[in-house]
Each structure stands twice: as structure tokens, then as C-alpha cells.
Design a protein around this motif. Sequence first.
Motif, PDB file in Angstrom:
ATOM      1  N   GLY A  54     -17.225 -14.715  -5.088  1.00  0.00           N
ATOM      2  CA  GLY A  54     -16.325 -14.932  -3.816  1.00  0.00           C
ATOM      3  C   GLY A  54     -15.370 -14.163  -3.558  1.00  0.00           C
ATOM      4  O   GLY A  54     -13.998 -14.505  -3.225  1.00  0.00           O
ATOM      5  N   CYS A  55     -15.532 -12.975  -3.851  1.00  0.00           N
ATOM      6  CA  CYS A  55     -14.436 -11.891  -3.398  1.00  0.00           C
ATOM      7  C   CYS A  55     -14.464 -11.466  -1.936  1.00  0.00           C
ATOM      8  O   CYS A  55     -15.150 -10.436  -1.662  1.00  0.00           O
ATOM      9  CB  CYS A  55     -14.494 -10.791  -4.490  1.00  0.00           C
ATOM     10  SG  CYS A  55     -13.281  -9.550  -4.109  1.00  0.00           S
ATOM     11  N   ASP A  56     -13.626 -11.991  -1.123  1.00  0.00           N
ATOM     12  CA  ASP A  56     -13.891 -11.668   0.150  1.00  0.00           C
ATOM     13  C   ASP A  56     -13.581 -10.147   0.436  1.00  0.00           C
ATOM     14  O   ASP A  56     -14.467  -9.709   1.509  1.00  0.00           O
ATOM     15  CB  ASP A  56     -12.871 -12.495   1.041  1.00  0.00           C
ATOM     16  CG  ASP A  56     -13.101 -14.051   1.180  1.00  0.00           C
ATOM     17  OD1 ASP A  56     -14.297 -14.281   0.639  1.00  0.00           O
ATOM     18  OD2 ASP A  56     -12.371 -14.815   1.145  1.00  0.00           O
ATOM     19  N   TYR A  57     -12.678  -9.655   0.072  1.00  0.00           N
ATOM     20  CA  TYR A  57     -12.368  -8.290   0.101  1.00  0.00           C
ATOM     21  C   TYR A  57     -13.497  -7.565  -0.191  1.00  0.00           C
ATOM     22  O   TYR A  57     -14.077  -6.347   0.818  1.00  0.00           O
ATOM     23  CB  TYR A  57     -10.874  -7.904  -0.552  1.00  0.00           C
ATOM     24  CG  TYR A  57     -10.858  -6.281  -0.304  1.00  0.00           C
ATOM     25  CD1 TYR A  57     -10.041  -5.967   0.661  1.00  0.00           C
ATOM     26  CD2 TYR A  57     -11.392  -5.246  -1.125  1.00  0.00           C
ATOM     27  CE1 TYR A  57      -9.673  -4.593   0.899  1.00  0.00           C
ATOM     28  CE2 TYR A  57     -11.021  -4.132  -0.947  1.00  0.00           C
ATOM     29  CZ  TYR A  57     -10.374  -3.759   0.290  1.00  0.00           C
ATOM     30  OH  TYR A  57      -9.810  -2.262   0.547  1.00  0.00           O
ATOM     31  N   CYS A  58     -14.118  -7.693  -1.292  1.00  0.00           N
ATOM     32  CA  CYS A  58     -15.349  -6.958  -2.126  1.00  0.00           C
ATOM     33  C   CYS A  58     -16.380  -6.967  -0.880  1.00  0.00           C
ATOM     34  O   CYS A  58     -17.380  -6.316  -0.737  1.00  0.00           O
ATOM     35  CB  CYS A  58     -15.488  -7.361  -3.296  1.00  0.00           C
ATOM     36  SG  CYS A  58     -13.949  -7.416  -4.149  1.00  0.00           S
ATOM     37  N   PRO A 107       0.847  -1.197  -0.112  1.00  0.00           N
ATOM     38  CA  PRO A 107       0.176   0.036   0.210  1.00  0.00           C
ATOM     39  C   PRO A 107       0.889   1.384   0.113  1.00  0.00           C
ATOM     40  O   PRO A 107       1.931   1.147   0.786  1.00  0.00           O
ATOM     41  CB  PRO A 107      -0.519  -0.038   1.241  1.00  0.00           C
ATOM     42  CG  PRO A 107      -0.639  -1.642   1.710  1.00  0.00           C
ATOM     43  CD  PRO A 107       0.768  -2.008   1.237  1.00  0.00           C
ATOM     44  N   ILE A 108       0.398   2.192  -0.780  1.00  0.00           N
ATOM     45  CA  ILE A 108       1.045   3.690  -0.643  1.00  0.00           C
ATOM     46  C   ILE A 108       0.316   4.855   0.034  1.00  0.00           C
ATOM     47  O   ILE A 108      -0.918   4.820  -0.308  1.00  0.00           O
ATOM     48  CB  ILE A 108       1.054   3.900  -2.070  1.00  0.00           C
ATOM     49  CG1 ILE A 108       2.223   2.902  -2.986  1.00  0.00           C
ATOM     50  CG2 ILE A 108       1.935   5.490  -2.122  1.00  0.00           C
ATOM     51  CD1 ILE A 108       2.459   3.197  -4.293  1.00  0.00           C
ATOM     52  N   LEU A 142      -8.725   6.165   3.499  1.00  0.00           N
ATOM     53  CA  LEU A 142      -8.554   5.492   2.117  1.00  0.00           C
ATOM     54  C   LEU A 142      -8.696   3.976   2.419  1.00  0.00           C
ATOM     55  O   LEU A 142      -7.737   3.442   2.693  1.00  0.00           O
ATOM     56  CB  LEU A 142      -7.493   5.945   1.507  1.00  0.00           C
ATOM     57  CG  LEU A 142      -6.904   7.627   1.202  1.00  0.00           C
ATOM     58  CD1 LEU A 142      -5.635   8.077   1.119  1.00  0.00           C
ATOM     59  CD2 LEU A 142      -8.081   8.058   0.202  1.00  0.00           C
ATOM     60  N   ASN A 143      -9.554   3.501   1.856  1.00  0.00           N
ATOM     61  CA  ASN A 143      -9.534   2.048   1.683  1.00  0.00           C
ATOM     62  C   ASN A 143      -8.361   1.577   1.502  1.00  0.00           C
ATOM     63  O   ASN A 143      -7.708   1.962   0.098  1.00  0.00           O
ATOM     64  CB  ASN A 143     -10.735   1.391   1.104  1.00  0.00           C
ATOM     65  CG  ASN A 143     -12.310   1.366   1.684  1.00  0.00           C
ATOM     66  OD1 ASN A 143     -12.139   1.760   3.205  1.00  0.00           O
ATOM     67  ND2 ASN A 143     -13.101   1.114   1.223  1.00  0.00           N
ATOM     68  N   ALA A 144      -7.876   0.081   1.640  1.00  0.00           N
ATOM     69  CA  ALA A 144      -6.788  -0.360   1.212  1.00  0.00           C
ATOM     70  C   ALA A 144      -6.672  -0.896  -0.387  1.00  0.00           C
ATOM     71  O   ALA A 144      -5.506  -0.658  -0.858  1.00  0.00           O
ATOM     72  CB  ALA A 144      -6.264  -1.889   1.823  1.00  0.00           C
ATOM     73  N   VAL A 145      -7.729  -0.951  -1.038  1.00  0.00           N
ATOM     74  CA  VAL A 145      -7.932  -1.280  -2.584  1.00  0.00           C
ATOM     75  C   VAL A 145      -7.324   0.130  -3.251  1.00  0.00           C
ATOM     76  O   VAL A 145      -6.635  -0.137  -4.158  1.00  0.00           O
ATOM     77  CB  VAL A 145      -9.119  -1.419  -2.845  1.00  0.00           C
ATOM     78  CG1 VAL A 145     -10.114  -0.390  -2.650  1.00  0.00           C
ATOM     79  CG2 VAL A 145      -9.331  -1.738  -4.454  1.00  0.00           C
ATOM     80  N   VAL A 150      -5.269  -7.540  -2.491  1.00  0.00           N
ATOM     81  CA  VAL A 150      -5.594  -6.509  -1.520  1.00  0.00           C
ATOM     82  C   VAL A 150      -5.932  -7.277  -0.237  1.00  0.00           C
ATOM     83  O   VAL A 150      -7.037  -8.099  -0.101  1.00  0.00           O
ATOM     84  CB  VAL A 150      -6.451  -5.705  -1.877  1.00  0.00           C
ATOM     85  CG1 VAL A 150      -6.689  -4.657  -1.108  1.00  0.00           C
ATOM     86  CG2 VAL A 150      -6.187  -4.898  -3.393  1.00  0.00           C
ATOM     87  N   PRO A 151      -5.390  -6.924   0.951  1.00  0.00           N
ATOM     88  CA  PRO A 151      -5.729  -7.349   2.154  1.00  0.00           C
ATOM     89  C   PRO A 151      -6.973  -6.769   2.838  1.00  0.00           C
ATOM     90  O   PRO A 151      -6.707  -5.699   2.572  1.00  0.00           O
ATOM     91  CB  PRO A 151      -4.487  -7.209   3.074  1.00  0.00           C
ATOM     92  CG  PRO A 151      -3.713  -6.091   2.726  1.00  0.00           C
ATOM     93  CD  PRO A 151      -4.057  -6.107   1.090  1.00  0.00           C
ATOM     94  N   LEU A 152      -7.709  -7.381   3.575  1.00  0.00           N
ATOM     95  CA  LEU A 152      -8.882  -6.607   4.091  1.00  0.00           C
ATOM     96  C   LEU A 152      -8.453  -5.512   5.343  1.00  0.00           C
ATOM     97  O   LEU A 152      -7.806  -5.963   6.067  1.00  0.00           O
ATOM     98  CB  LEU A 152      -9.920  -7.666   4.710  1.00  0.00           C
ATOM     99  CG  LEU A 152     -11.280  -7.060   4.877  1.00  0.00           C
ATOM    100  CD1 LEU A 152     -12.086  -6.283   3.729  1.00  0.00           C
ATOM    101  CD2 LEU A 152     -12.214  -7.926   5.567  1.00  0.00           C
ATOM    102  N   ASP A 153      -8.875  -4.529   5.185  1.00  0.00           N
ATOM    103  CA  ASP A 153      -8.835  -3.338   6.099  1.00  0.00           C
ATOM    104  C   ASP A 153      -9.224  -3.981   7.480  1.00  0.00           C
ATOM    105  O   ASP A 153     -10.209  -4.385   7.689  1.00  0.00           O
ATOM    106  CB  ASP A 153      -9.497  -2.024   5.841  1.00  0.00           C
ATOM    107  CG  ASP A 153      -9.318  -1.752   4.446  1.00  0.00           C
ATOM    108  OD1 ASP A 153      -9.810  -2.222   3.461  1.00  0.00           O
ATOM    109  OD2 ASP A 153      -8.819  -0.602   4.310  1.00  0.00           O
TER     110      ASP A 153
END
Lengths: 131, 131, 131, 131, 131, 131
Positions: free
Chosen positions: E79-83, E6-7, E32-35, F123-126
Motif C-alpha cells: 500500500g505504498c501510494d508513492y511507489c 526536497p533539495i 529527478l523524482n521527489a524521492v 515523500v509527496p507524489l510528483d
Amino acid sequence: MIGWQPIEYEQAGAEVRAVYDDIRRTRGSDYLNAVWRVLANDPALLARSWRNVKEVMAPGALDPLTKELVYLAVSITNGCDYCIGTHGAAAQAKGMSPAQFGELLAVVGLANQLNAVVKGAAVPLDERYRG
Amino acid sequence: MIGWQPIEYEQAGAEVRAVYDDIRRTRGSDYLNAVWRVLANDPALLARSWRNVKEVMAPGALDPLTKELVYLAVSITNGCDYCIGTHGAAAQAKGMSPAQFGELLAVVGLANQLNAVVKGAAVPLDERYRG
Amino acid sequence: MIGWQPIEYEQAGAEVRAVYDDIRRTRGSDYLNAVWRVLANDPALLARSWRNVKEVMAPGALDPLTKELVYLAVSITNGCDYCIGTHGAAAQAKGMSPAQFGELLAVVGLANQLNAVVKGAAVPLDERYRG
Amino acid sequence: MIGWQPIEYEQAGAEVRAVYDDIRRTRGSDYLNAVWRVLANDPALLARSWRNVKEVMAPGALDPLTKELVYLAVSITNGCDYCIGTHGAAAQAKGMSPAQFGELLAVVGLANQLNAVVKGAAVPLDERYRG
Amino acid sequence: MIGWQPIEYEQAGAEVRAVYDDIRRTRGSDYLNAVWRVLANDPALLARSWRNVKEVMAPGALDPLTKELVYLAVSITNGCDYCIGTHGAAAQAKGMSPAQFGELLAVVGLANQLNAVVKGAAVPLDERYRG
Amino acid sequence: MIGWQPIEYEQAGAEVRAVYDDIRRTRGSDYLNAVWRVLANDPALLARSWRNVKEVMAPGALDPLTKELVYLAVSITNGCDYCIGTHGAAAQAKGMSPAQFGELLAVVGLANQLNAVVKGAAVPLDERYRG
């Protein structure tokens, strides 16, 4: 079926015509694929979709043929017949040979196979590949 | 969970060791990825999987980096974390730059987007692209 | 994350307890898998899901082990880790041997491979297999 | 569309004919499914695909009908119409009854349903099912 | 693993900061979300992704909560866990109640079930629904 | 192809007729969609499928149009043409406007795009979204 009919150039409003003109100029061909003429039922969706295609598929760090092969691999995996038909033709137009198409199918098949096997066997990621 | 534990070289029987030896020779590295050590619980599955990988991923009409990019694109579409991790590393080892990875993600994302839009709008395949 | 916490028997209301009781009776075990304790946050969803599982997975024209293998094959294809973990264990409890699990993985991998290859090559269905 | 036409026995070269002969011998029938005649456009892809099918679908720890049911379950989940058509017919030829087909559909539907529900509710795997 | 870190805002260049500023303004939050912080490794990918999200998820003919529910339904299916985690939280922030979440899961599960059953039974589209 | 033919009301047995009657009553229409007439080949599968649809799609915490939009979004993502055709028509009958359909396609496309990008970038979950 939702019943969106294709909108031909002559029927289109100014916003849609501007996109059609840019597609023709960029492609160097007067023919407009059915996808654009159908998406024209929602001018904002058409404009956004075309803008994304134009930006993403342009030459960059990856050459246009490699991008088409990647696009085709995803479309095969998702089983989108329309996308396989049009991007298969686009890949051929950019130089994909029959031997390259055969190898593409082989790699796409192998990845789908091992993706499933790996998930089924619950293989843990090697320490060395962790982020 | 089915509970297949990785089988190290020292524990392996002759049939599995023969595959491990060939992987090491072909890869030019002693390290055996977890996938092979787990699949070794079924020696026939291990041997067949490796034989397919060796044949399909070898240089041919498509170069090895292009094959890795295609493999990675399928693995991302299927959401196989293990496969993304190992084939992402393999693609880097074969020369994939950060800029190329960014463009790969963009193309994979675009194809997944438009595959869905095209199916949802029930776009019919243009006459000119029919087989 | 939506934050549904598991609901234990002691915390549950009458509607949920009735389902829990039936699961325990049917399974012949006091242990309640996490899926039931989480779905209990919506008692109607819990009751409907359990009713479907109880009806569909019961012995019938297909024996219970075959049903578990089919369920596991779908879960592997969809990459549902939870489902692979619990139905893998269920299949083992119903008699799946390590050799059978290895062959299941091989068939699931093969089907995923050839599903993709067939779609990519746009193979038309043989006249003799049409409905 | 990429335009691979089926290759009939009489048009085929020696490498392809050898595969066709083996398919006919193994199947005990002269009819060659369209998939083989289309894949024959890439003889290496044909030979590898057939070799994998022959090995994986042979009787083993799982009987041939169970293997067909698993193959069919994956093909239904992936929505491969060609594969559903041909492997549905193959399962019938190996003894699948209408009642068994109905139960297969029910299990495949249930697994697809609960795979989604479990992922949506983010159910954590029970300690007892961890590897 | 490809290893994009992450930046954070302080490390970011002007192009990325401009996107971060717009996200903060639009969201009304400094977080700011990690994405976004991960996609910032490719500034063009970040800018394009954010622009698409901002346009598509804005209020329009569909209200923002309905859009979140649709987004969540797709993410569960894939199945996108982050999403699921982030858009589940976003849906809650926009007013999704626990009862609505339970019904969403039920509809998503039902659609996944019947999508599979319909494909497996090869149901032909009724004349009246054809385009 | 497995060859289930549609079963018309006049040919149906008592168990199937009872379901057909309930569908007609609930829908307020004599027309029976092909899916029901095909599933009638397995009366238990028909009865269970209809019962689930009736319960899940009824008005509740989510209104019927929102449920149809969610169902349609899943069907588009899975590429079920039959389901897109019938549930697209159902959504229109419940009030979906052309502008709403266009925005639905846009959200479904966006979610499929970013689901893939997020998985590809690992991307890791926040922390804040964890359960």
C-alpha cells in the motif's frame, strides 16, 4: 521450496569467502549465521546484503543497541521468526535487559494497536504536524 | 466513511473531560491531538487507549526517546501516515536529530528488506538461537 | 500513476454494462461505486471481482452484517482507506451502530497488538490447540 | 531467540498469581494458555494485556462470537499462527460452525484480495463516502 | 511531520550532486523524482538507496520490465501510494500494456487472497515441497 | 487450531471430485496439493478458489512464468510459507533459474525497503505521476 542449501566456508568460491572473512572480522566471531550461508547461493545478493548491514548497523548518530531494538521492532511487526531470533540474540549481546525487552514488546504492541485504530477511525492529521 | 467528528472539550461529557484533563496535565500542553478528540466518540475506547499510552510510553527500562523511535519504526512499517506525523513530531520534541531520523529510516528500510529476503529464501533458524 | 479513469455506464461496452446492471439490481440502487467504474478498464477483472463479492458477501451461515464487520476489520488492518470508507458505510447501512463500531475498533486494535506481542515473545502453540 | 520460558502457577510471584487467578475465574477453567505463562516474564505486560483482553472481549454492543470472528480475521491477515490456533479454538467454543469458518475464510480472503486491487488501481473515494 | 523538504540540484552539496548526476545519466532524463530530492537530506541514505536501485533494477537474469512488475506487486501489497505511482509509470515506460496491468492486479489480488486463506486454514506444506 | 483435515479423492463427494478432476486435468498431474484437499472441507470455497486460480494464472497478456514470479513476490512479502514453498516450486517448474530467483529476492527486498523509507519520509507524489 526453492531448495537453497547453506554453503559452508570450505565449499565457497573466492567472492563468497571474501564476504565471509569480512563478516568474521567485523563480528569478531568465526560463526556465520545461516542467513549468510544461504544467501551465498547468489554471491551478488550476499555481498550487497552484507554491505548494507555493515553500513547501516554501524555506530552513528544512533548507538548500536538502539539500532538493534528498532530492527527487532520491525521484525516483530512483520512476523519474521528468523529475524526475531537472531536480532533478539544480537540485542541481548549488546546489552538489552529482560526489562527492556518487555518494554519493547509493550511499545511494539501499542503501536500496532493504535496504528490500526487510527486508520479505522480515519483520523485526519492535525494542521500543526503537516510538513 | 464512518463519520466520527472530533469532540472538543466544551462539547465533551464528564468521562471524556477527565481523560482530556489528564492528557493535558501529562503532556504539559493544552493542545489535544486529533486522535483523542476523535476516539472520544467512544469514551471507553478513549479511556483505555490513553491509559495504555500513558503506562507504556512512560520512562522505564527504556528511555522515552528510544520508545518513540520504536513506535515510529512500527508506524512506518505499517504505513500509518497519521502516526508517522504525530510520533515523528514527538520524537523530535524529545531530541531526535535529523541525523538520527536518517539512520532510523535506514534501519527500518534494511529490516523490511531483509525480513522479506529471509522469508523468501526460507532460512532455517540456527540451532544456537533456538529457545 | 497508471491512469485508469472511471468508465461511466454510457461509455461502457456490453460486457461491462451487464455487470453494472447486475450490481444495480443486486444493490437496489443506481449508484455504482468508483471501484467498479475503475475496474471496468479490465472487463474480465471487473466481472470476476463482482462475481466473487456477490457470492461471498451474500447471506449464508454468517449474516451480512457480520460479514461486513469482518471485511472492515481486514481493511483496517491493511490500511485500505477506500475500503474502510465504503465498507464502513455498508456496515452502517446494514445496521452497525456507533457503539458497535467503537467495539469493532477496540477488537481490531487488540488483535493487532497481541498478534505482535505473541510473535515477538515467540509463544509456542499449546499442545491442546494443535491440529 | 530471546528465551522467555513459560512460568507455571507454582513458580509465580503474587502479582502474576493474581492475574492467573482472575483468568481462571473469568474463563471458568484452570488451564492457562501459553501466552499468559510466557508474558508473565514481565508482570506489568501480563497484567495490562489481560486487562485489555478482559475489557475488550466482554459482551457488549457486539456479542462474544462476533468479537472472536473479528479477532480471528485480523490474526489470519497478520499471519499469527499462535493467534489463529487459540482464537480459532475460542470461536469454536463459542459456537462457530464449520460452515461459518468456511465463510469467514472466504470473506477474509476476498477483503485481502480487493484491498490490494483497490490500492493498485488507486481508486479515489467516492464523494458520498467522505467524512 | 518530520519536515524533510526536497533539495534541488542548485542547493545540493557535492556528494548529493554526484548522485543526482549519476541518476540523470542512468535515467537519460534531467528530471529527478521527489524521492531522491527528499532522501538527499541524508546524503549517505541517498547514496546507498540509489546504489541499490541501480544494481538491483539493472538488466540481468530477469529483464527490466519483469523487475518493474515485481516491484509494483510488492508496492501494491504494502500500500505504498508513492511507489505505486512512480513504479507504475516506470513499468508503462518499459512497455507494460493496459492488459498486462489488469492481469498484474488480478495476480496480486489472488495471491493476497490465497495467502490469507492458506494461513487461516493452517495448511501444512506438502512433503514434496520441503527443502 | 480449527482442525480441517485434508480430504482425499476417495472420501470426497461429487462436487469436490469434479474440482479435483479439473485440477488434475489442468495440471497434467494426479497429485493434488494440500491446499485443495484442505479447502475441500468447504466445497464452495474450494470451487471458487480453484476457478479464480485457473482463470487468473492462465497464459494471457502476461506469460505464466511472469505470473508465478509476481505471485511469489506477494507471498514473500506476506510471509506465507506454504505459498512460498508451492509457488517457488511452480516457478521452477515453469523455468525460473537460480539466478532469476536470486534477482527476484533482490527486487522484493529492495521494494520492501524503499516502500518503508518512502512512507517514513512522507515523500509527496510528483505532479507528473498524478492520475
